[in-house]
Design an enzyme around this catalytic site. Structure first.
Site, PDB file in Angstrom:
ATOM      1  N   GLU A 135      46.352  33.393  42.824  1.00 26.18           N
ATOM      2  CA  GLU A 135      45.649  33.504  44.083  1.00 26.18           C
ATOM      3  C   GLU A 135      46.195  34.341  44.922  1.00 26.18           C
ATOM      4  O   GLU A 135      45.601  35.229  45.656  1.00 26.18           O
ATOM      5  CB  GLU A 135      45.488  32.118  44.913  1.00 26.18           C
ATOM      6  CG  GLU A 135      44.407  31.247  44.313  1.00 26.18           C
ATOM      7  CD  GLU A 135      45.118  30.400  43.251  1.00 26.18           C
ATOM      8  OE1 GLU A 135      46.198  30.741  42.621  1.00 26.18           O
ATOM      9  OE2 GLU A 135      44.649  29.393  42.701  1.00 26.18           O
ATOM     10  N   ALA A 150      38.319  29.953  40.011  1.00 21.24           N
ATOM     11  CA  ALA A 150      37.123  30.103  40.917  1.00 21.24           C
ATOM     12  C   ALA A 150      36.308  31.593  40.739  1.00 21.24           C
ATOM     13  O   ALA A 150      36.863  32.394  40.442  1.00 21.24           O
ATOM     14  CB  ALA A 150      37.340  29.721  42.316  1.00 21.24           C
ATOM     15  N   GLY A 184      41.608  27.935  40.059  1.00 18.67           N
ATOM     16  CA  GLY A 184      41.073  26.929  40.030  1.00 18.67           C
ATOM     17  C   GLY A 184      40.997  26.165  38.665  1.00 18.67           C
ATOM     18  O   GLY A 184      40.793  24.894  38.527  1.00 18.67           O
ATOM     19  N   GLU A 194      44.066  24.242  38.348  1.00 17.02           N
ATOM     20  CA  GLU A 194      44.101  23.282  39.367  1.00 17.02           C
ATOM     21  C   GLU A 194      43.164  22.071  38.928  1.00 17.02           C
ATOM     22  O   GLU A 194      43.372  20.870  38.772  1.00 17.02           O
ATOM     23  CB  GLU A 194      43.320  23.862  40.718  1.00 17.02           C
ATOM     24  CG  GLU A 194      44.432  24.540  41.376  1.00 17.02           C
ATOM     25  CD  GLU A 194      43.752  25.287  42.623  1.00 17.02           C
ATOM     26  OE1 GLU A 194      42.833  25.949  42.394  1.00 17.02           O
ATOM     27  OE2 GLU A 194      44.442  24.909  43.979  1.00 17.02           O
TER      28      GLU A 194
HETATM   29  N1  CO8 Z   1      35.788  34.867  38.589  1.00 19.21           N
HETATM   30  C1  CO8 Z   1      34.721  35.710  38.223  1.00 19.21           C
HETATM   31  N2  CO8 Z   1      34.519  36.314  37.076  1.00 19.21           N
HETATM   32  C2  CO8 Z   1      35.458  36.291  36.369  1.00 19.21           C
HETATM   33  C3  CO8 Z   1      36.671  35.600  36.595  1.00 19.21           C
HETATM   34  C4  CO8 Z   1      36.674  34.867  38.076  1.00 19.21           C
HETATM   35  N3  CO8 Z   1      37.705  34.134  38.134  1.00 19.21           N
HETATM   36  N4  CO8 Z   1      37.621  35.652  35.428  1.00 19.21           N
HETATM   37  C5  CO8 Z   1      36.800  36.478  34.546  1.00 19.21           C
HETATM   38  N5  CO8 Z   1      35.669  36.717  34.957  1.00 19.21           N
HETATM   39  C6  CO8 Z   1      34.686  38.005  34.469  1.00 19.21           C
HETATM   40  C7  CO8 Z   1      35.240  39.234  34.580  1.00 19.21           C
HETATM   41  O1  CO8 Z   1      34.633  39.619  35.808  1.00 19.21           O
HETATM   42  C8  CO8 Z   1      34.307  39.828  33.505  1.00 19.21           C
HETATM   43  O2  CO8 Z   1      33.216  39.980  33.765  1.00 19.21           O
HETATM   44  P1  CO8 Z   1      32.232  41.301  33.165  1.00 19.21           P
HETATM   45  O3  CO8 Z   1      32.161  41.166  31.833  1.00 19.21           O
HETATM   46  O4  CO8 Z   1      30.786  41.100  33.834  1.00 19.21           O
HETATM   47  O5  CO8 Z   1      33.245  42.358  33.512  1.00 19.21           O
HETATM   48  C9  CO8 Z   1      34.528  38.626  32.091  1.00 19.21           C
HETATM   49  O6  CO8 Z   1      34.771  37.597  32.883  1.00 19.21           O
HETATM   50  C10 CO8 Z   1      35.474  38.630  31.055  1.00 19.21           C
HETATM   51  O7  CO8 Z   1      36.639  38.932  31.904  1.00 19.21           O
HETATM   52  P2  CO8 Z   1      37.432  40.310  31.565  1.00 19.21           P
HETATM   53  O8  CO8 Z   1      36.898  41.457  30.976  1.00 19.21           O
HETATM   54  O9  CO8 Z   1      38.390  40.577  32.754  1.00 19.21           O
HETATM   55  O10 CO8 Z   1      38.531  39.577  30.268  1.00 19.21           O
HETATM   56  P3  CO8 Z   1      39.972  39.970  29.712  1.00 19.21           P
HETATM   57  O11 CO8 Z   1      40.210  39.275  28.446  1.00 19.21           O
HETATM   58  O12 CO8 Z   1      40.277  41.372  29.894  1.00 19.21           O
HETATM   59  O13 CO8 Z   1      40.969  39.232  30.971  1.00 19.21           O
HETATM   60  C11 CO8 Z   1      41.808  37.440  32.678  1.00 19.21           C
HETATM   61  C12 CO8 Z   1      40.963  37.901  31.010  1.00 19.21           C
HETATM   62  C13 CO8 Z   1      43.033  38.078  32.426  1.00 19.21           C
HETATM   63  C14 CO8 Z   1      41.729  36.195  32.704  1.00 19.21           C
HETATM   64  C15 CO8 Z   1      41.009  38.317  33.588  1.00 19.21           C
HETATM   65  O14 CO8 Z   1      39.397  37.937  33.257  1.00 19.21           O
HETATM   66  C16 CO8 Z   1      41.225  37.854  35.073  1.00 19.21           C
HETATM   67  O15 CO8 Z   1      42.299  38.120  35.573  1.00 19.21           O
HETATM   68  N6  CO8 Z   1      40.583  36.860  35.566  1.00 19.21           N
HETATM   69  C17 CO8 Z   1      40.842  36.641  36.825  1.00 19.21           C
HETATM   70  C18 CO8 Z   1      41.548  35.363  36.912  1.00 19.21           C
HETATM   71  C19 CO8 Z   1      41.870  34.933  38.338  1.00 19.21           C
HETATM   72  O16 CO8 Z   1      42.311  35.546  39.375  1.00 19.21           O
HETATM   73  N7  CO8 Z   1      41.728  33.787  38.722  1.00 19.21           N
HETATM   74  C20 CO8 Z   1      41.880  33.030  40.036  1.00 19.21           C
HETATM   75  C21 CO8 Z   1      40.648  33.339  40.802  1.00 19.21           C
HETATM   76  S1  CO8 Z   1      41.026  32.521  42.627  1.00 19.21           S
HETATM   77  C22 CO8 Z   1      40.902  30.900  42.368  1.00 19.21           C
HETATM   78  O17 CO8 Z   1      40.547  30.510  41.266  1.00 19.21           O
HETATM   79  C23 CO8 Z   1      40.939  30.184  43.782  1.00 19.21           C
HETATM   80  C24 CO8 Z   1      40.797  28.721  43.454  1.00 19.21           C
HETATM   81  C25 CO8 Z   1      40.671  27.846  44.804  1.00 19.21           C
HETATM   82  C26 CO8 Z   1      39.538  28.396  45.476  1.00 19.21           C
HETATM   83  C27 CO8 Z   1      39.649  27.932  46.926  1.00 19.21           C
HETATM   84  C28 CO8 Z   1      38.022  27.955  47.464  1.00 19.21           C
HETATM   85  C29 CO8 Z   1      38.122  29.205  48.684  1.00 19.21           C
END
Ligand code: CO8
Length: 239
Positions: A115, A47, A92, A95
């Site tokens: 999460e 998400a 997400g 999921e």
């Molecule tokens: N949300 C928003 N932006 C994201 C997300 C995300 N989940 N994942 C990646 N991005 C963005 C980064 O911020 C980045 O943006 P920018 O270029 O503007 O800085 C761009 O995508 C590229 O990402 P990275 O530079 O980080 O790419 P890497 O190859 O270095 O890393 C990763 C890839 C490991 C996937 C890393 O991006 C990461 O850790 N992402 C977050 C993963 C995460 O924590 N996901 C879980 C989110 S929580 C969730 O899903 C809860 C679901 C239930 C919700 C319930 C409702 C309340």
């Protein structure tokens, strides 16, 4: 194809809404199978953290409900839905994959529920579906540690049913979809309902669901065609 590659296809309100619309429209199409994949290096990296950051508890609850409703729609979609997982399937994104019927992973695929590292729980039915797919013990370990696992580990614990080399995942998913489409559409749809409805039930309830659907097949042309084809040593011609 989920297409928001600059944010690794992170699910924001807009994307969830668009997916709801698409699935509602496709429900009325005569599909045999549907494949979901992501554009670029991610399937879906979760998400949208940027969007979630400032949410109030009520807004977060509503956001969770939006995702949960969409993923239930996918789970109950009238034909099999195949997740062709081409890269990160996190939070997400994992999921969403869990709500699909079949998961096939590229060698670059990575899975996890990060999460708790963000101070939240999974919110799009992950606590329920992950345990359903891999068992409570594996689900707890993945959720509590927030560990990211590779495709081999995902295969080992039964999270995905097939692995492919890089770039081949949609092709492999298409092969599976074609195999499905050779069979009776109704029988596949009824089997899906039977599996989903009976999964969490006791054997007696599951048996009842199964025999009702089994009986319904005999009201369909496909049953007559399938059995006639077998007995006459020919290929069935399902409409
Ligand atoms: N949300 C928003 N932006 C994201 C997300 C995300 N989940 N994942 C990646 N991005 C963005 C980064 O911020 C980045 O943006 P920018 O270029 O503007 O800085 C761009 O995508 C590229 O990402 P990275 O530079 O980080 O790419 P890497 O190859 O270095 O890393 C990763 C890839 C490991 C996937 C890393 O991006 C990461 O850790 N992402 C977050 C993963 C995460 O924590 N996901 C879980 C989110 S929580 C969730 O899903 C809860 C679901 C239930 C919700 C319930 C409702 C309340």
């Amino acid at each position: 194809m989920i297409s928001r590659p600059k944010a690794l296809n992170a699910l924001n309100h807009k994307l969830l809404y668009e997916l709801q619309q698409i699935f509602s429209e496709l429900e009325n199409e005569k599909l045999r199978a549907l494949i979901i994949t992501g554009e670029g290096k991610a399937f879906i990296a979760g998400a949208d953290v940027q969007e979630m950051r400032g949410m109030t508890p009520q807004q977060a609850r509503d956001f969770a409900l939006t995702g949960q409703s969409l993923f239930k729609k996918i789970e109950q979609f009238p034909c099999p839905v195949i997740a062709a997982i081409n890269g990160y399937a996190l939070g997400g994104g994992m999921e969403l994959a869990l709500s699909c019927d079949i998961r096939i992973a590229d060698e670059n695929a990575k899975f996890g529920q990060p999460e708790v590292g963000l101070g939240i729980t999974p919110g799009f039915s992950g606590t329920h579906r992950l345990a359903k797919h891999v068992g409570i013990s594996q689900a707890k370990e993945l959720i509590f540690t927030a560990e990211i696992i590779n495709c081999e580990k995902a295969y080992e614990i039964g999270l995905v049913s097939r692995l492919t080399s890089e770039g081949m995942v949609v092709e492999e998913a298409t092969k599976v979809a074609k195999k499905i489409s050779n069979n009776s559409k109704t029988a596949v749809a009824y089997s899906k309902i039977s599996i989903e409805k009976s999964h969490m039930q006791n054997l007696d309830t599951a048996n009842l669901i199964e025999r009702d659907l089994f009986g319904l097949c005999f009201a369909e042309e496909d049953q007559k065609e399938g059995m006639d084809a077998f007995l006459n040593k020919r290929k069935p011609n399902f409409k």
